[in-house]
Design a protein around this motif. Structure first.
Motif, PDB file in Angstrom:
ATOM      1  N   PHE A 132       0.839  -1.194   0.000  1.00 28.12           N
ATOM      2  CA  PHE A 132       0.000   0.000   0.000  1.00 28.12           C
ATOM      3  C   PHE A 132       0.879   1.250   0.000  1.00 28.12           C
ATOM      4  CE2 PHE A 132      -1.878  -3.496   2.287  1.00 28.12           C
ATOM      5  CZ  PHE A 132      -3.122  -3.631   1.695  1.00 28.12           C
ATOM      6  N   PHE A 133       0.507   2.245  -0.795  1.00 27.51           N
ATOM      7  CA  PHE A 133       1.257   3.509  -0.883  1.00 27.51           C
ATOM      8  C   PHE A 133       2.767   3.277  -0.999  1.00 27.51           C
ATOM      9  CE2 PHE A 133      -2.458   4.354   1.913  1.00 27.51           C
ATOM     10  CZ  PHE A 133      -3.138   5.254   1.105  1.00 27.51           C
ATOM     11  N   PRO A 134       3.217   2.435  -1.940  1.00 25.76           N
ATOM     12  CA  PRO A 134       4.646   2.108  -1.990  1.00 25.76           C
ATOM     13  C   PRO A 134       5.544   3.305  -2.276  1.00 25.76           C
ATOM     14  CG  PRO A 134       3.524   1.316  -3.958  1.00 25.76           C
ATOM     15  CD  PRO A 134       2.458   1.749  -3.005  1.00 25.76           C
ATOM     16  N   GLU A 135       4.955   4.359  -2.872  1.00 25.36           N
ATOM     17  CA  GLU A 135       5.757   5.532  -3.239  1.00 25.36           C
ATOM     18  C   GLU A 135       5.862   6.537  -2.098  1.00 25.36           C
ATOM     19  OE1 GLU A 135       1.675   6.536  -3.294  1.00 25.36           O
ATOM     20  OE2 GLU A 135       2.705   4.830  -4.212  1.00 25.36           O
ATOM     21  N   ASP A 136       5.147   6.309  -0.999  1.00 30.36           N
ATOM     22  CA  ASP A 136       5.079   7.287   0.091  1.00 30.36           C
ATOM     23  C   ASP A 136       5.664   6.680   1.368  1.00 30.36           C
ATOM     24  OD1 ASP A 136       4.357   9.053   2.140  1.00 30.36           O
ATOM     25  OD2 ASP A 136       2.477   9.598   1.167  1.00 30.36           O
ATOM     26  N   LYS A 137       6.841   7.130   1.751  1.00 31.49           N
ATOM     27  CA  LYS A 137       7.540   6.563   2.919  1.00 31.49           C
ATOM     28  C   LYS A 137       6.754   6.759   4.214  1.00 31.49           C
ATOM     29  CE  LYS A 137      11.433   5.169   0.985  1.00 31.49           C
ATOM     30  NZ  LYS A 137      11.841   3.739   1.000  1.00 31.49           N
ATOM     31  N   GLN A 138       5.903   7.793   4.264  1.00 32.19           N
ATOM     32  CA  GLN A 138       5.156   8.088   5.478  1.00 32.19           C
ATOM     33  C   GLN A 138       3.874   7.258   5.597  1.00 32.19           C
ATOM     34  OE1 GLN A 138       6.675  10.113   7.674  1.00 32.19           O
ATOM     35  NE2 GLN A 138       8.284  10.198   6.119  1.00 32.19           N
ATOM     36  N   LYS A 139       3.358   6.764   4.472  1.00 29.91           N
ATOM     37  CA  LYS A 139       2.085   6.043   4.487  1.00 29.91           C
ATOM     38  C   LYS A 139       2.207   4.577   4.086  1.00 29.91           C
ATOM     39  CE  LYS A 139      -0.924   9.979   3.365  1.00 29.91           C
ATOM     40  NZ  LYS A 139      -1.928  10.482   2.385  1.00 29.91           N
ATOM     41  N   MET A 140       3.352   4.179   3.533  1.00 25.49           N
ATOM     42  CA  MET A 140       3.475   2.852   2.938  1.00 25.49           C
ATOM     43  C   MET A 140       3.160   1.727   3.926  1.00 25.49           C
ATOM     44  SD  MET A 140       7.577   2.100   2.676  1.00 25.49           S
ATOM     45  CE  MET A 140       7.718   3.044   1.185  1.00 25.49           C
TER      46      MET A 140
END
Length: 204
Positions: A132-140
């Motif tokens: 999930f959200f692999p591009e977002d370090k804060q949400k992944m």
């Protein structure tokens, strides 16, 4: 829903930025009819890492979860029945996922919002992972599912490898505990009801 879609089920996208040759092995592949057939049946949600604060907090309240997938290849949908234990309660619900074959993702629509999960097929045929959200370090986030409540050392090691590729640490893992499951009786009741319906259909 009591929990974010991330805990419920799947989605697939090009999952990891291939920063090394090893990580390139952990990208989502196009979904085929063979993939959908393989996903059919019962799966246990075993463990996950969620960086999104709300999802992380929700995940920590989940004792155990198991799911039944019933893919429809014609409609490009996966019908899902979810049994989840929160505290001493069993929460049951059903939904469906839209399959995006080319980019290897599954999507759940809730109101006007789409929730994406990225499907990672494991080397082990008894396991798959969702990102999930692999591009977002804060949400992944990443979760792992198995056909049994406990995983082998080999299965766990592969999960750890994918986590490392995403820049996550073992200390972030949120495990489930099948021993705390409260949904067994309801699952049994549902199975008995289905058998009666099938028998009635045959007689009819």
């Amino acid at each position: 829903m009591a929990l974010p879609w991330a805990l419920a089920v799947l989605s697939l996208l090009p999952l990891l930025s291939a920063q090394s040759p090893e990580c390139a092995n952990f990208t989502a592949k196009p979904i085929t009819n063979v993939t959908l057939d393989w996903l059919s049946g019962k799966w246990f949600y075993v463990a996950a890492v969620f960086r999104h604060p709300v999802v992380n907090q929700a995940a920590r309240s989940v004792h155990s979860t198991f799911l039944y997938f019933a893919p429809n290849q014609t409609e490009d949908k996966i019908y899902v029945r979810k049994y989840q234990t929160l505290g001493d309660r069993c929460i049951y619900n059903s939904t469906h996922l839209l399959v995006q074959r080319q980019n290897g993702t599954m999507v759940r629509k809730e109101n006007d919002t789409e929730f994406h999960a990225h499907l990672l097929l494991s080397k082990n045929p008894r396991t798959f992972m969702l990102s999930f959200f692999p591009e977002d370090k804060q949400k992944m986030g990443i979760s792992i599912f198995s056909d049994k409540p406990q995983m082998s050392e080999e299965q766990l090691n592969e999960f750890h490898e994918v986590m490392e590729c995403m820049g996550m640490h073992k200390s972030e893992i949120i495990p489930t505990d099948e021993k705390k499951d409260q949904c067994g009786p309801l699952e049994k009741q549902h199975e008995e009801e289905r058998k009666k319906e099938q028998e009635g259909a045959k007689e009819g």
